[in-house]
Design an enzyme around this catalytic site. Structure first.
Site, mmCIF file in Angstrom:
data_model
loop_
_atom_site.group_PDB
_atom_site.id
_atom_site.type_symbol
_atom_site.label_atom_id
_atom_site.label_comp_id
_atom_site.label_asym_id
_atom_site.label_seq_id
_atom_site.Cartn_x
_atom_site.Cartn_y
_atom_site.Cartn_z
ATOM 1 C CB CYS A 86 -0.250 -2.601 3.584
ATOM 2 S SG CYS A 86 0.619 -2.984 1.637
ATOM 3 C CG HIS A 107 0.813 -5.901 -2.174
ATOM 4 N ND1 HIS A 107 1.123 -4.332 -2.504
ATOM 5 C CD2 HIS A 107 1.485 -6.178 -3.221
ATOM 6 C CE1 HIS A 107 1.809 -4.367 -3.452
ATOM 7 N NE2 HIS A 107 1.815 -5.925 -4.072
ATOM 8 C CE1 TYR A 139 6.425 2.513 -6.458
ATOM 9 C CE2 TYR A 139 4.177 3.591 -5.601
ATOM 10 C CZ TYR A 139 5.212 3.625 -6.588
ATOM 11 O OH TYR A 139 5.033 3.844 -7.420
ATOM 12 N N GLY A 140 7.278 0.836 0.074
ATOM 13 C CA GLY A 140 7.074 0.418 1.640
ATOM 14 C C GLY A 140 8.574 0.412 2.160
ATOM 15 C CB CYS A 158 -0.056 2.989 -3.256
ATOM 16 S SG CYS A 158 1.138 2.391 -2.358
ATOM 17 C CG ASN A 159 -2.402 1.729 2.664
ATOM 18 O OD1 ASN A 159 -3.366 2.132 3.740
ATOM 19 N ND2 ASN A 159 -2.578 0.865 1.579
ATOM 20 C CB THR A 160 3.053 3.276 0.929
ATOM 21 O OG1 THR A 160 3.410 1.874 1.917
ATOM 22 C CG2 THR A 160 4.500 3.598 1.266
ATOM 23 C CG ASP A 189 0.585 -0.746 -5.097
ATOM 24 O OD1 ASP A 189 0.538 0.029 -3.946
ATOM 25 O OD2 ASP A 189 -0.002 -1.553 -5.407
ATOM 26 C CB SER A 190 4.402 -0.543 -5.249
ATOM 27 O OG SER A 190 3.701 -1.159 -4.258
HETATM 28 N N1 DGL Z 1 0.375 -1.742 -1.419
HETATM 29 C C1 DGL Z 1 1.686 -0.929 -1.077
HETATM 30 C C2 DGL Z 1 0.380 0.133 -0.124
HETATM 31 O O1 DGL Z 1 -1.016 -0.192 0.192
HETATM 32 C C3 DGL Z 1 2.726 -0.957 -1.125
HETATM 33 C C4 DGL Z 1 3.068 -1.487 -1.350
HETATM 34 C C5 DGL Z 1 5.109 -1.488 -1.444
HETATM 35 O O2 DGL Z 1 5.282 -1.367 -0.233
HETATM 36 O O3 DGL Z 1 5.436 -1.449 -2.222
HETATM 37 O O4 DGL Z 1 1.427 0.310 0.427
#
Ligand code: DGL
Length: 276
Positions: free
Chosen positions: A186, A188, A42-43, A74-76, A10-11
């Site tokens: 997300c 997080h 990342y988002g 990580c979804n992104t 993940d980020s």
């Molecule tokens: N945890 C990441 C997700 O599921 C995103 C966090 C980020 O913006 O880096 O999208």
């Protein structure tokens, strides 16, 4: 039985609940988690940049830990890069994408809302998921990038008042749209799921992807372990979180709350014992 670990990426710390849940189901597996904090977040980056960063991060995780399976927690990263990662690396991936399909399958009545990063909310992958699994429905999409940053930097120090103030505008938007199910798009946000449930109230279901992802991960891990058993070599091995950049107080909090080791990725190579 395979000695190669299960990798997570993940980020930042968003994928940790997924790792903890895999540990609970397969306690003897070796787990290595790569938190790409050097490139967090990342988002709100352009798609091409996220793709390049994620390819590099996965390459580093593979180089360090040689995982036999990677959970892209990580979804992104998943909505932008999963297809390319599957082409580039000879490792099976479990992607994490907003749980639109499970939301529809569980018979979500009323409108669905998604709380995610700007990148996920604005991208074509999520639009594709919605037109495939919730055709004709108007799904309310809300980006909450500031919340991602707050959780990353101050998990463990956040008090309810602060969290409520931060979440209030997003929850109100979802409620005003008549949303009856909130999909946490997300990773997080899984850390504060209970609080989101509390704010959204009893009429609103909150859904994340942990259960489905973990089930799939354990199934694949068993399939790739000789004898069909997941790792039994060292039941006491504590999962390692490798950070590519800063690791602030949130990481100390998670490490002591859950018995995780946090190490700088730069200080680790395959000979250093991180996956032995
Ligand atoms: N945890 C990441 C997700 O599921 C995103 C966090 C980020 O913006 O880096 O999208």
């Amino acid at each position: 039985m395979s000695d190669r670990p299960i990798g997570f990426l993940d980020s930042g710390l968003g994928g940790v609940p997924y790792l903890l849940s895999v540990r609970a189901r397969a306690p003897a597996e070796r787990l290595v988690y790569y938190a790409d904090t050097a490139n967090f977040p990342y988002g709100d980056r352009p798609e091409s940049q996220v793709r390049r960063i994620v390819l590099d991060a996965v390459a580093r995780l593979v180089e360090i830990a040689d995982p036999r399976l990677i959970v892209l927690a990580c979804n992104t990263a998943s909505v932008v890069g999963l297809d390319e990662l599957r082409r580039e690396f000879d490792v099976p991936f479990v992607g994490v994408v907003p749980a639109i399909k499970p939301a529809v399958e569980r018979g979500a009545s009323g409108r669905i809302g998604v709380l995610a990063t700007s990148r996920t909310v604005g991208g074509g992958y999520l639009a594709g998921l919605i037109s495939r699994f919730a055709p004709g429905e108007r799904v309310e999409l809300v980006a909450a990038d500031e919340l991602v940053r707050t959780i990353e930097s101050r998990l463990g120090e956040l008090d309810d008042r602060e969290l409520a103030a931060m979440l209030h505008p997003s929850i109100e938007r979802l409620r005003a749209a008549g949303v009856r199910t909130i999909v946490l798009g997300c990773t997080h946000f899984v850390h504060v799921r209970g609080f989101i449930e509390h704010l959204a109230g009893p009429q609103v279901a909150v859904l994340d992807s942990v259960e489905g992802v973990v089930r799939q991960t354990v199934r694949l891990a068993r399939g790739s372990a000789a004898g069909g058993e997941t790792g039994q070599s060292d039941p006491k091995a504590s999962p390692t979180i490798l950070v590519s950049g800063p690791a602030g107080s949130s990481y100390r909090f998670l490490a002591s709350a859950h018995g995780l080791q946090v190490r700088a990725a730069a200080a680790v190579d395959r000979r250093s014992g991180v996956h032995r």
